[in-house]
Structure formats: C-alpha cells, structure tokens
Write a protein that holds these residues in place. Structure first.
Motif, short mmCIF file in Angstrom:
data_model
loop_
_atom_site.label_atom_id
_atom_site.label_comp_id
_atom_site.label_asym_id
_atom_site.label_seq_id
_atom_site.Cartn_x
_atom_site.Cartn_y
_atom_site.Cartn_z
N ASN A 53 -2.14 11.36 -1.33
CA ASN A 53 -0.74 11.00 -1.12
C ASN A 53 0.10 11.77 -2.12
O ASN A 53 -0.38 12.68 -2.79
N ASP A 54 1.35 11.39 -2.25
CA ASP A 54 2.32 12.04 -3.13
C ASP A 54 2.16 11.52 -4.56
O ASP A 54 1.83 10.35 -4.77
N ASP A 55 2.38 12.38 -5.54
CA ASP A 55 2.31 11.98 -6.95
C ASP A 55 3.71 11.60 -7.43
O ASP A 55 4.39 12.37 -8.09
N GLU A 56 4.11 10.40 -7.08
CA GLU A 56 5.46 9.92 -7.40
C GLU A 56 5.34 8.49 -7.92
O GLU A 56 4.77 7.63 -7.25
N LEU A 57 5.83 8.26 -9.13
CA LEU A 57 5.67 6.97 -9.80
C LEU A 57 6.17 5.80 -8.96
O LEU A 57 5.50 4.77 -8.86
N GLY A 58 7.31 5.93 -8.33
CA GLY A 58 7.84 4.85 -7.50
C GLY A 58 6.90 4.52 -6.36
O GLY A 58 6.72 3.35 -6.02
N LEU A 59 6.28 5.53 -5.78
CA LEU A 59 5.33 5.30 -4.70
C LEU A 59 4.11 4.55 -5.21
O LEU A 59 3.60 3.64 -4.56
N HIS A 60 3.63 4.90 -6.39
CA HIS A 60 2.48 4.21 -6.97
C HIS A 60 2.80 2.75 -7.23
O HIS A 60 1.97 1.86 -7.00
N GLN A 61 4.01 2.47 -7.69
CA GLN A 61 4.44 1.08 -7.88
C GLN A 61 4.52 0.36 -6.53
O GLN A 61 4.14 -0.81 -6.42
N ASP A 62 4.99 1.08 -5.49
CA ASP A 62 5.03 0.50 -4.15
C ASP A 62 3.62 0.17 -3.66
O ASP A 62 3.40 -0.88 -3.05
N GLU A 64 1.04 -0.57 -5.50
CA GLU A 64 0.59 -1.74 -6.27
C GLU A 64 1.17 -3.03 -5.69
O GLU A 64 0.44 -4.00 -5.45
N GLU A 65 2.45 -3.04 -5.42
CA GLU A 65 3.10 -4.24 -4.88
C GLU A 65 2.62 -4.54 -3.46
O GLU A 65 2.38 -5.70 -3.11
N TRP A 66 2.49 -3.51 -2.64
CA TRP A 66 2.05 -3.68 -1.26
C TRP A 66 0.62 -4.24 -1.22
O TRP A 66 0.34 -5.20 -0.49
N LEU A 67 -0.27 -3.63 -2.00
CA LEU A 67 -1.66 -4.10 -2.03
C LEU A 67 -1.76 -5.51 -2.58
O LEU A 67 -2.54 -6.33 -2.07
N GLU A 68 -0.98 -5.81 -3.60
CA GLU A 68 -1.01 -7.16 -4.18
C GLU A 68 -0.48 -8.18 -3.17
O GLU A 68 -0.95 -9.32 -3.12
N GLY A 69 0.48 -7.78 -2.34
CA GLY A 69 0.97 -8.66 -1.29
C GLY A 69 -0.07 -8.91 -0.21
O GLY A 69 -0.19 -10.01 0.32
N LEU A 70 -0.84 -7.88 0.13
CA LEU A 70 -1.88 -8.01 1.16
C LEU A 70 -3.10 -8.77 0.66
O LEU A 70 -3.70 -9.55 1.40
N ALA A 71 -3.51 -8.48 -0.58
CA ALA A 71 -4.72 -9.10 -1.15
C ALA A 71 -4.46 -9.43 -2.61
O ALA A 71 -4.88 -8.72 -3.52
N PRO A 72 -3.73 -10.53 -2.85
CA PRO A 72 -3.39 -10.87 -4.23
C PRO A 72 -4.63 -11.20 -5.06
O PRO A 72 -5.58 -11.79 -4.55
N GLU A 73 -4.59 -10.78 -6.32
CA GLU A 73 -5.72 -11.04 -7.21
C GLU A 73 -5.98 -12.54 -7.37
O GLU A 73 -7.13 -12.98 -7.35
N LYS A 74 -4.90 -13.30 -7.53
CA LYS A 74 -5.03 -14.74 -7.78
C LYS A 74 -4.34 -15.54 -6.69
O LYS A 74 -3.39 -15.06 -6.09
N PRO A 75 -4.79 -16.73 -6.42
CA PRO A 75 -5.88 -17.42 -7.11
C PRO A 75 -7.25 -16.87 -6.70
O PRO A 75 -7.48 -16.55 -5.53
N ILE A 96 -8.62 -0.98 2.29
CA ILE A 96 -7.32 -0.53 2.77
C ILE A 96 -7.05 0.93 2.36
O ILE A 96 -6.58 1.74 3.15
N MET A 97 -7.35 1.27 1.10
CA MET A 97 -7.02 2.60 0.57
C MET A 97 -8.06 3.66 0.91
O MET A 97 -7.77 4.85 0.84
N GLY A 98 -9.26 3.24 1.25
CA GLY A 98 -10.27 4.20 1.69
C GLY A 98 -11.27 4.60 0.61
O GLY A 98 -11.02 4.48 -0.58
N ARG A 99 -12.40 5.08 1.06
CA ARG A 99 -13.51 5.44 0.19
C ARG A 99 -13.46 6.90 -0.24
O ARG A 99 -13.83 7.24 -1.36
#
Length: 138
Positions: A53-62, A64-75, A96-99
């Motif tokens: 993908n693209d090397d853009e900090l905002g995208l990496h934060q997106d 993180e938030e998207w993945l946490e929304g789909l599969a939250p660490e907690k509980p 989701i992100m691939g092997r």
C-alpha cells in the motif's frame, strides 16, 4: 533458473505496528543478482502480515482504527481462541491484511506502482518474528 532466499526479522516494541520493508526487499533483490523474475515475501507468523500500500502516516492510522473496529483487541473474552492467550484479534487482523505479496522483478528492480510500498504488519508484537523473502528468476 536462479533462486535466492533470505529471512528478515522484526521485533516491534508495541502490540501493533507497520514497517516499510521495501528497502530490505530491494537489498535482497540486489544480493540475488536476479534481473527478471518474481519476489515472494510472506510473514511466517500467524499474527503478522505482509501487504502492499501507500507509505502515508494518515493511512497507517486509518488501518489501525479500521482493523480495531473490525476486530477489537478487548475484551479478550469475546474470542473463543483466547484460552490462555489474548491474541484472537491479531489472527483476524492478519487474515484481513493478508499473508504475502508477490512482486514482479523487471530489469533488476521491484516492479511496483508509483506509490506502492511493501509493509510488514504486526498485530501481536513484543516478540521476534520472521519474514521470508524468496526470489526466483534469471
């Protein structure tokens, strides 16, 4: 046909993180001497990923938030996998992100699109993990 194998090792100091590994792959390609072929790069751990993908900090934060929304660490109790472990979410995030990625090698270079970079994605960090690079061609 020639082939070249290399292992990359990562130890992310947080539970999750993304690392641009494109320079390491370019170095492995130079070491191989292969000018035309394919490069396979895959995470050798079930809670880590390799993706393009693209090397853009905002995208990496997106991500993180998207993945946490789909599969939250907690509980931790929400995952049937978590019997003596707490990383059920990391297994899902990896799915989701691939092997792996496969990148064409043309004229001794990775044949990536204009903004494409290769990343290691960590979803259950704090320990050492391995990534395999296998290059085949002429």
């Amino acid at each position: 046909m020639k082939h070249h194998r290399k292992e990359l090792w990562f130890q992310i100091k947080s539970r999750r993180g993304f690392v641009n590994i494109t320079p390491e792959l370019e170095a492995a390609l130079r070491e191989s001497g292969i000018r035309e072929g394919l490069l396979l790069c895959n995470a050798m751990h079930i809670t880590a990923s390799v993706f393009i993908n693209d090397d853009e900090l905002g995208l990496h934060q997106d991500f993180e938030e998207w993945l946490e929304g789909l599969a939250p660490e907690k509980p931790h109790s929400r995952y049937r996998h978590n019997h003596g472990e707490d990383n059920g979410d990391a297994h899902l995030k990896r799915t989701i992100m691939g092997r792996e990625v496969v990148v064409a090698v043309t004229a001794g270079k990775l044949d990536l699109g204009p903004w494409e970079q290769v990343f290691y994605g960590e979803f259950d960090g704090l320990r050492r993990k391995r990534v395999l690079v296998k290059i085949i061609g002429e």
